[in-house]
Write an enzyme that holds these catalytic residues in place. Structure first.
Site, short mmCIF file in Angstrom:
data_model
loop_
_atom_site.label_atom_id
_atom_site.label_comp_id
_atom_site.label_asym_id
_atom_site.label_seq_id
_atom_site.Cartn_x
_atom_site.Cartn_y
_atom_site.Cartn_z
N ARG A 165 28.28 25.95 20.07
CA ARG A 165 27.81 26.51 21.32
C ARG A 165 28.86 27.58 21.77
O ARG A 165 28.48 28.80 22.13
CB ARG A 165 27.50 25.49 22.06
CG ARG A 165 26.16 24.84 21.84
CD ARG A 165 26.13 23.55 22.88
NE ARG A 165 27.11 22.64 22.81
CZ ARG A 165 26.86 21.29 22.15
NH1 ARG A 165 25.71 21.05 22.04
NH2 ARG A 165 27.92 20.55 22.12
N HIS A 294 43.77 24.18 31.56
CA HIS A 294 42.46 23.80 31.08
C HIS A 294 41.41 24.22 32.14
O HIS A 294 40.83 22.96 32.64
CB HIS A 294 42.73 22.01 31.00
CG HIS A 294 41.33 21.75 30.04
ND1 HIS A 294 41.70 20.41 29.35
CD2 HIS A 294 40.08 22.17 29.77
CE1 HIS A 294 40.47 20.27 28.63
NE2 HIS A 294 39.68 21.26 28.92
N SER A 297 35.92 25.91 32.16
CA SER A 297 34.56 25.69 32.66
C SER A 297 34.54 25.73 34.20
O SER A 297 33.51 25.37 34.73
CB SER A 297 33.91 24.23 32.19
OG SER A 297 34.84 23.16 32.90
P1 NDP Z 1 29.68 22.02 19.67
O1 NDP Z 1 29.41 20.87 18.94
O2 NDP Z 1 28.47 22.97 19.82
O3 NDP Z 1 30.84 23.00 18.64
C1 NDP Z 1 31.71 22.35 17.92
C2 NDP Z 1 31.98 23.04 16.59
O4 NDP Z 1 33.31 22.45 16.01
C3 NDP Z 1 30.93 23.03 15.68
O5 NDP Z 1 30.79 24.49 15.37
C4 NDP Z 1 31.59 22.44 14.41
O6 NDP Z 1 31.27 23.08 13.17
C5 NDP Z 1 33.02 22.66 14.58
N1 NDP Z 1 33.74 21.85 13.92
C6 NDP Z 1 33.75 20.22 13.80
N2 NDP Z 1 34.54 20.03 12.99
C7 NDP Z 1 35.35 20.91 12.25
C8 NDP Z 1 36.31 21.28 11.48
N3 NDP Z 1 36.70 20.17 10.58
N4 NDP Z 1 36.52 22.42 11.18
C9 NDP Z 1 36.17 23.43 11.93
N5 NDP Z 1 35.21 23.44 12.72
C10 NDP Z 1 34.83 22.25 13.07
O7 NDP Z 1 30.55 22.06 20.88
P2 NDP Z 1 30.82 23.22 22.03
O8 NDP Z 1 30.83 24.52 21.49
O9 NDP Z 1 29.93 22.85 23.02
O10 NDP Z 1 32.31 22.84 22.52
C11 NDP Z 1 33.30 22.78 21.70
C12 NDP Z 1 34.78 22.24 22.30
O11 NDP Z 1 35.23 22.93 23.19
C13 NDP Z 1 34.34 20.66 23.08
O12 NDP Z 1 34.22 19.58 21.96
C14 NDP Z 1 35.60 20.80 23.74
O13 NDP Z 1 36.69 19.99 23.04
C15 NDP Z 1 35.93 22.25 23.86
N6 NDP Z 1 35.78 22.48 25.41
C16 NDP Z 1 36.63 23.00 26.12
C17 NDP Z 1 36.57 23.68 27.50
C18 NDP Z 1 37.71 24.06 28.25
O14 NDP Z 1 37.77 24.20 29.24
N7 NDP Z 1 38.82 24.61 27.57
C19 NDP Z 1 35.32 23.70 27.85
C20 NDP Z 1 34.19 23.16 27.27
C21 NDP Z 1 34.79 22.60 26.02
P3 NDP Z 1 30.07 22.52 12.28
O15 NDP Z 1 28.72 22.64 13.09
O16 NDP Z 1 30.07 23.13 11.11
O17 NDP Z 1 30.45 21.03 12.18
C1 DGY Z 2 34.98 20.02 28.43
O1 DGY Z 2 33.68 19.85 29.01
O2 DGY Z 2 34.91 19.25 27.38
C2 DGY Z 2 35.83 20.74 28.84
O3 DGY Z 2 37.09 20.58 28.27
C3 DGY Z 2 36.20 20.85 30.30
O4 DGY Z 2 35.06 21.25 30.73
#
Ligand code: NDP
Ligand code: DGY
Length: 329
Positions: A165, A294, A297
């Site tokens: 996403r 961090h 969001s």
């Molecule tokens: P999604 O589940 O939509 O995306 C996660 C992605 O990680 C998928 O595309 C998946 O690929 C990929 N992935 C999983 N395993 C691997 C791997 N071994 N190698 C490469 N890619 C991999 O989650 P979101 O996009 O909603 O969120 C992603 C992450 O962002 C969260 O888990 C969180 O840790 C972080 N985050 C950080 C924030 C911040 O404040 N900095 C805010 C929100 C989120 P595939 O589909 O091919 O498995």
């Molecule tokens: C999350 O939601 O996983 C972020 O790291 C904070 O929004």
């Protein structure tokens, strides 16, 4: 909602949450809320005490919810709602074994996190924090042809690790900067990548061919420590590395070495290990490393919506009704 003994169900909140969430919980009138009434994290001992006998737990990404916490909660616990999309802080196997429901906050924070990641990428590549500092400390003596030069997105190759996403939302935002190639890697190729002309490539190819690398995958046993010495040694010397996923995806000692030796150009981190990063951490001594606390969001609106969604997830799980964002495992 009442227990068999005619009492309200108990929920424990590990922190103050946005008012939008509190309003939903109080208006529902179905649970007795106790809360760690602070903006700072609950201490482990207080978490173990607070969760005792709870039917619902609303937690944050800084709370490690493992077997010890689940044991302390006891058999009443029906639902855990985390105010985050990442759920690496939850011991999913233990939770599943005990039949506890999990709610999380996907989608609602995607745009805010993608915006922040692109802002961090530009700030790192174009050296904005260094420039701001030079203006303040008198280092700005005149316009100089080779002073504070950085790297531009136009005509570049961008690699996104984890086109989920948030990764896809980042890709959509960088393409209008007239990026030449958009590479991505992950476990599977994505049909929707066509929208950004995304090329699915092995990780090694992404690392060696990208000018900018953005990490937006989830933290799993496979991705933990993925960005290490071998990874950085394959990057271009002009490469810019950005991480907005989780800190432990990166080996920070190896990143420090890569940045200080000139192996790579610069790094922007919204996430670190630990959080907060100690103020005497070596990475903070480097001009070519931009570290944010961090805040992916952190817009007022997004945090309000996350608060509301986490409250609705909690109530749905307690009442056995719809959880708007239930994590299915
Ligand atoms: P999604 O589940 O939509 O995306 C996660 C992605 O990680 C998928 O595309 C998946 O690929 C990929 N992935 C999983 N395993 C691997 C791997 N071994 N190698 C490469 N890619 C991999 O989650 P979101 O996009 O909603 O969120 C992603 C992450 O962002 C969260 O888990 C969180 O840790 C972080 N985050 C950080 C924030 C911040 O404040 N900095 C805010 C929100 C989120 P595939 O589909 O091919 O498995
Ligand atoms: C999350 O939601 O996983 C972020 O790291 C904070 O929004």
């Amino acid at each position: 909602m009442q227990t068999a003994a005619g009492k309200l169900m108990k929920v424990f909140l590990t922190r103050r949450i946005p008012p939008e969430g509190m309003k939903i919980l109080s208006a529902a009138g179905v649970c007795e809320v106790s809360q760690w009434d602070s903006d700072e994290p609950v201490q482990r001992a207080d978490l173990l005490k607070g969760v005792q006998g709870a039917h619902g737990l609303l937690c944050l990404l800084s709370d490690k919810i493992d077997a010890e916490v689940l044991d302390a909660a006891g058999p009443n616990l029906k639902v855990i709602s985390t105010l985050s999309v990442g759920y690496d802080h939850l011991a999913i196997d233990e939770i599943k074994k005990r039949g506890i429901l999990v709610g999380y906050t996907p989608d609602v924070l995607t745009d805010a996190t993608a915006e922040l990641t692109v802002a961090l990428l530009l700030a790192t590549a174009r050296r904005l924090p260094e420039g701001v500092e030079e203006v303040k400390n008198g280092g700005w003596s005149s316009w100089k042809p080779l002073w504070l030069c950085g790297y531009g997105l136009s005509g570049s190759t961008v690699g996104v690790i984890g086109l989920g996403r948030i990764g896809m939302a980042i890709a959509r935002r960088v393409m209008p900067f007239v990026v030449k190639r958009l590479l991505y890697s992950g476990r599977t190729a994505k049909d929707y990548a066509a929208e950004v002309n995304g090329e699915y490539v092995p990780l090694d190819t992404l690392v060696s061919e990208s000018d900018f690398i953005v990490v937006s995958c989830s933290l799993t046993p496979e991705t933990q420590g993925m960005c290490d010495k071998a990874f950085f040694s394959k990057m271009k010397n002009t490469g810019v590395f950005v991480n907005s996923s989780r800190g432990t995806v990166v080996n920070q000692e190896d990143l420090y070495e890569a940045l200080s030796s000139g192996q790579i150009a610069s790094a922007g981190l919204d996430v670190t290990t630990p959080e907060p990063l100690p103020t005497n951490h070596p990475l903070l001594t480097l001009k070519n490393c931009v570290v944010l606390p961090h805040i992916g969001s952190a817009t007022y609106s997004t945090r309000g919506i996350m608060g509301a969604l986490s409250a609705q997830n909690l109530l749905g799980g307690l009442q056995g009704t719809d959880m708007p964002s239930e994590l299915t495992f």
